[in-house]
Scaffold this motif. Structure first.
Motif, PDB file in Angstrom:
ATOM      1  N   ASN A 242      -5.211  -0.831   3.515  1.00  0.00           N
ATOM      2  CA  ASN A 242      -4.714  -0.154   2.309  1.00  0.00           C
ATOM      3  C   ASN A 242      -3.514   0.718   2.659  1.00  0.00           C
ATOM      4  O   ASN A 242      -2.549   0.805   1.886  1.00  0.00           O
ATOM      5  CB  ASN A 242      -5.810   0.705   1.676  1.00  0.00           C
ATOM      6  CG  ASN A 242      -5.386   1.288   0.339  1.00  0.00           C
ATOM      7  OD1 ASN A 242      -4.746   0.611  -0.462  1.00  0.00           O
ATOM      8  ND2 ASN A 242      -5.722   2.542   0.095  1.00  0.00           N
ATOM      9  N   ILE A 243      -3.533   1.339   3.847  1.00  0.00           N
ATOM     10  CA  ILE A 243      -2.385   2.147   4.275  1.00  0.00           C
ATOM     11  C   ILE A 243      -1.215   1.239   4.648  1.00  0.00           C
ATOM     12  O   ILE A 243      -0.045   1.560   4.364  1.00  0.00           O
ATOM     13  CB  ILE A 243      -2.790   3.078   5.439  1.00  0.00           C
ATOM     14  CG1 ILE A 243      -3.802   4.107   4.916  1.00  0.00           C
ATOM     15  CG2 ILE A 243      -1.575   3.777   6.031  1.00  0.00           C
ATOM     16  CD1 ILE A 243      -4.337   5.058   5.958  1.00  0.00           C
ATOM     17  N   LEU A 244      -1.495   0.093   5.248  1.00  0.00           N
ATOM     18  CA  LEU A 244      -0.451  -0.904   5.501  1.00  0.00           C
ATOM     19  C   LEU A 244       0.221  -1.288   4.189  1.00  0.00           C
ATOM     20  O   LEU A 244       1.443  -1.417   4.104  1.00  0.00           O
ATOM     21  CB  LEU A 244      -1.070  -2.126   6.177  1.00  0.00           C
ATOM     22  CG  LEU A 244      -0.170  -3.327   6.477  1.00  0.00           C
ATOM     23  CD1 LEU A 244      -0.574  -3.961   7.821  1.00  0.00           C
ATOM     24  CD2 LEU A 244      -0.254  -4.397   5.401  1.00  0.00           C
ATOM     25  N   TYR A 245      -0.608  -1.458   3.148  1.00  0.00           N
ATOM     26  CA  TYR A 245      -0.084  -1.783   1.808  1.00  0.00           C
ATOM     27  C   TYR A 245       0.755  -0.627   1.258  1.00  0.00           C
ATOM     28  O   TYR A 245       1.808  -0.844   0.640  1.00  0.00           O
ATOM     29  CB  TYR A 245      -1.258  -2.070   0.869  1.00  0.00           C
ATOM     30  CG  TYR A 245      -0.891  -2.188  -0.588  1.00  0.00           C
ATOM     31  CD1 TYR A 245      -0.393  -3.375  -1.109  1.00  0.00           C
ATOM     32  CD2 TYR A 245      -1.039  -1.093  -1.445  1.00  0.00           C
ATOM     33  CE1 TYR A 245      -0.054  -3.475  -2.448  1.00  0.00           C
ATOM     34  CE2 TYR A 245      -0.708  -1.189  -2.784  1.00  0.00           C
ATOM     35  CZ  TYR A 245      -0.210  -2.382  -3.279  1.00  0.00           C
ATOM     36  OH  TYR A 245       0.132  -2.471  -4.603  1.00  0.00           O
ATOM     37  N   THR A 246       0.325   0.614   1.497  1.00  0.00           N
ATOM     38  CA  THR A 246       1.037   1.794   0.985  1.00  0.00           C
ATOM     39  C   THR A 246       2.488   1.809   1.444  1.00  0.00           C
ATOM     40  O   THR A 246       3.402   2.067   0.648  1.00  0.00           O
ATOM     41  CB  THR A 246       0.351   3.087   1.476  1.00  0.00           C
ATOM     42  OG1 THR A 246      -1.017   3.069   1.069  1.00  0.00           O
ATOM     43  CG2 THR A 246       1.041   4.327   0.937  1.00  0.00           C
ATOM     44  N   PHE A 247       2.716   1.535   2.713  1.00  0.00           N
ATOM     45  CA  PHE A 247       4.075   1.615   3.259  1.00  0.00           C
ATOM     46  C   PHE A 247       4.736   0.243   3.363  1.00  0.00           C
ATOM     47  O   PHE A 247       5.683   0.054   4.120  1.00  0.00           O
ATOM     48  CB  PHE A 247       4.040   2.325   4.622  1.00  0.00           C
ATOM     49  CG  PHE A 247       3.618   3.759   4.506  1.00  0.00           C
ATOM     50  CD1 PHE A 247       4.516   4.725   4.094  1.00  0.00           C
ATOM     51  CD2 PHE A 247       2.295   4.147   4.739  1.00  0.00           C
ATOM     52  CE1 PHE A 247       4.127   6.049   3.946  1.00  0.00           C
ATOM     53  CE2 PHE A 247       1.897   5.465   4.591  1.00  0.00           C
ATOM     54  CZ  PHE A 247       2.816   6.419   4.194  1.00  0.00           C
ATOM     55  N   GLY A 248       4.216  -0.699   2.574  1.00  0.00           N
ATOM     56  CA  GLY A 248       4.809  -2.041   2.524  1.00  0.00           C
ATOM     57  C   GLY A 248       5.434  -2.319   1.178  1.00  0.00           C
ATOM     58  O   GLY A 248       5.448  -3.455   0.723  1.00  0.00           O
ATOM     59  N   GLY A 249       5.942  -1.275   0.545  1.00  0.00           N
ATOM     60  CA  GLY A 249       6.501  -1.434  -0.791  1.00  0.00           C
ATOM     61  C   GLY A 249       7.934  -1.902  -0.806  1.00  0.00           C
ATOM     62  O   GLY A 249       8.601  -1.823  -1.831  1.00  0.00           O
TER      63      GLY A 249
END
Length: 485
Positions: A242-249
């Motif tokens: 989920n944190i990987l997703y957060t900074f994968g914008g």
């Protein structure tokens, strides 16, 4: 061979030619109606460095802000903070790589006298121009699927949030309503036109982040609060993805760059945006997790645990507006792809383009109703799609584009000052590919899909009201005593 200075001059010259064309058009419009154009410029036409910064910062942290405390309950406090910093740095690096590849592609094409006056360059076209059709197909598949589910997540978040203000309607009904509202983004032509929205969006997330932090501190720790995370590997890697997703914008990096008047200035914008985002994500997640601890394991939306108040309602409303903006950010590249497929991309009529874009919204609407799992869906999308779209593919593409000495010699952008060696860049890119493939896609994919399937087993597809509190059982009146004859 061109020297670095000559290459940089060539970039500026080529890009300035395009800017001159755009500027000429603007001069004509200004002559027609100066006052209207001035107002229009302030609110509608954005292309500066600041516009790009606001777009990146606003787009990077949206509804995921509400799920980060949930991730902290899965990871534990220390791992939660470390993963945020790590993926923030890695995400900024791959956004930098995307910007370098965009400049390389655009410079090569403009040397061939290709004009982009009425054409928005997209990531899959950059891959096609630099590495060929197979890379184009891979980039198009991953990017479109990620942006599709990114839009789905915004719709799910809208329904999840509004429920905390008005629970008279279930979350599925709210999804129907907000699907119709978000469909109005078809009228926003491009990222040039998000100037005022990006500015307002970042203000909204800033308010929400600090509301979460302050409200959690004022609330204090709940009785017998426990902070046991991490307890299970499945939960640990679900939180990490989920944190990987957060900074994968940064799947929309190329479109944001193309909307700039001077795209070559983008290089460090994403890093600066990430540094600001840290001031929102870390304090809010830490404070909410400190206050509620393991309760968050069953509450993926932080709003659900904070007491109802005017400040909370304001935060919910602001996040709803921001999710509308982020829906537009995620969907606009899909609109561009669809326009190119049906031959409508060069059409100047906003209404015709809007009508042509509507079919893109329908599958997004449908998927948001099928999979309303706010929180777990972020991790699933992060592991299966974000890991490739914005981490692995850009790193591999950069390695392959500059694998030959001649390509490195003629590169439009040389290695940055903080990493002046091509070898060091190659090693760091290889590390990102291996790390994200094993930890993000492999372990993260296993954990997030296990959790996702568990949600389906528990709530079912087309769940009417995901994670809604169970209604209190009605106490029926005692039946009258039977008459005896």
């Amino acid at each position: 061979m061109l020297s670095q200075k000559q290459a940089e001059e060539a970039i500026v010259t080529n890009l300035n030619e395009t800017e001159h064309e755009v500027g000429s058009t603007r001069e004509e419009e200004r002559e027609q109606d100066h006052s209207m154009f001035s107002l229009k410029s302030i609110l509608w036409h954005g292309g500066s460095v600041w516009d790009a910064w606001f777009s990146c910062a606003s787009n990077q942290v949206a509804q995921v802000l509400l799920t980060l405390p949930y991730s902290f309950s899965q990871l534990g406090m220390l791992s939660g903070i470390l993963f945020q910093v790590f993926y923030g740095i890695v995400g900024s690096w791959t956004a930098y790589l995307i910007s370098v590849l965009y400049i390389e592609y655009r410079t090569r094409k403009e040397k061939e006298n290709v004009s982009f006056k009425n054409h928005v360059i997209q990531w899959f076209e950059v891959l096609d121009g630099l590495l060929g059709p197979y890379w184009k197909a891979v980039g198009l598949a991953f990017n479109c699927t990620f942006l599709l589910f990114g839009s789905v997540i915004q719709l799910i978040a809208c329904a999840s949030n509004i429920y905390y203000i008005n629970d008279k309607l279930d979350k599925r009904t709210w999804t129907y309503i907000f699907g119709a509202c978000c469909a109005t983004t078809v009228f926003i032509p491009s990222f040039h036109n998000y100037r005022i929205w990006s500015f307002l969006g970042l203000g909204m997330t800033t308010y929400t982040a600090w509301y979460l932090a302050i409200a959690a501190i004022l609330h204090g720790q709940v009785e017998n609060v426990m902070h046991t995370g991490p307890t299970k590997l499945v939960l640990y890697f679900t939180g990490a993805t989920n944190i990987l997703y957060t900074f994968g914008g940064h799947a929309v990096t190329v479109e944001i760059m193309h909307a700039m008047w001077k795209p070559q200035k983008f290089k460090y914008i994403y890093l600066l945006a990430t540094l600001y985002v840290f001031t929102l994500t870390i304090p809010s997640a830490v404070a909410v997790y400190w206050a509620f601890g393991d309760m968050l394991l069953n509450h993926s939306n932080a709003f659900s645990l904070l007491p109802k108040s005017g400040f909370r309602d304001a935060a919910v409303i602001l996040m709803l507006i921001h999710q509308f903006i982020t829906f537009g950010f995620a969907c606009t590249p899909l609109y561009f792809v669809w326009e190119k497929v049906i031959g409508m991309h060069d059409t100047k009529s906003i209404c015709l383009r809007a009508l042509a874009r509507l079919p893109v919204v329908i599958p997004i609407w449908f998927l948001a109703i099928v999979f309303p799992f706010f929180g777990p869906i972020n991790s699933a999308v992060g592991s299966l799609l974000v890991s490739f779209t914005v981490y692995i593919i850009p790193a591999l593409a950069h390695m392959l584009t500059y694998r030959k000495a001649s390509a490195r010699q003629n590169a439009a952008e040389k290695p940055p000052l903080f990493m002046p060696s091509w070898t060091a860049m190659y090693v760091f890119n290889a590390f990102i590919v291996v790390w994200v493939f094993i930890v993000g896609f492999g372990l993260g994919g296993w954990a997030s899909m296990t959790n996702f399937i568990r949600q389906i087993d528990t709530f079912g597809l087309f769940a009417k009201c995901y994670q809604c509190p169970s209604p209190a059982p009605k106490v029926s009146a005692a039946p009258p005593p039977h008459a005896h004859h």
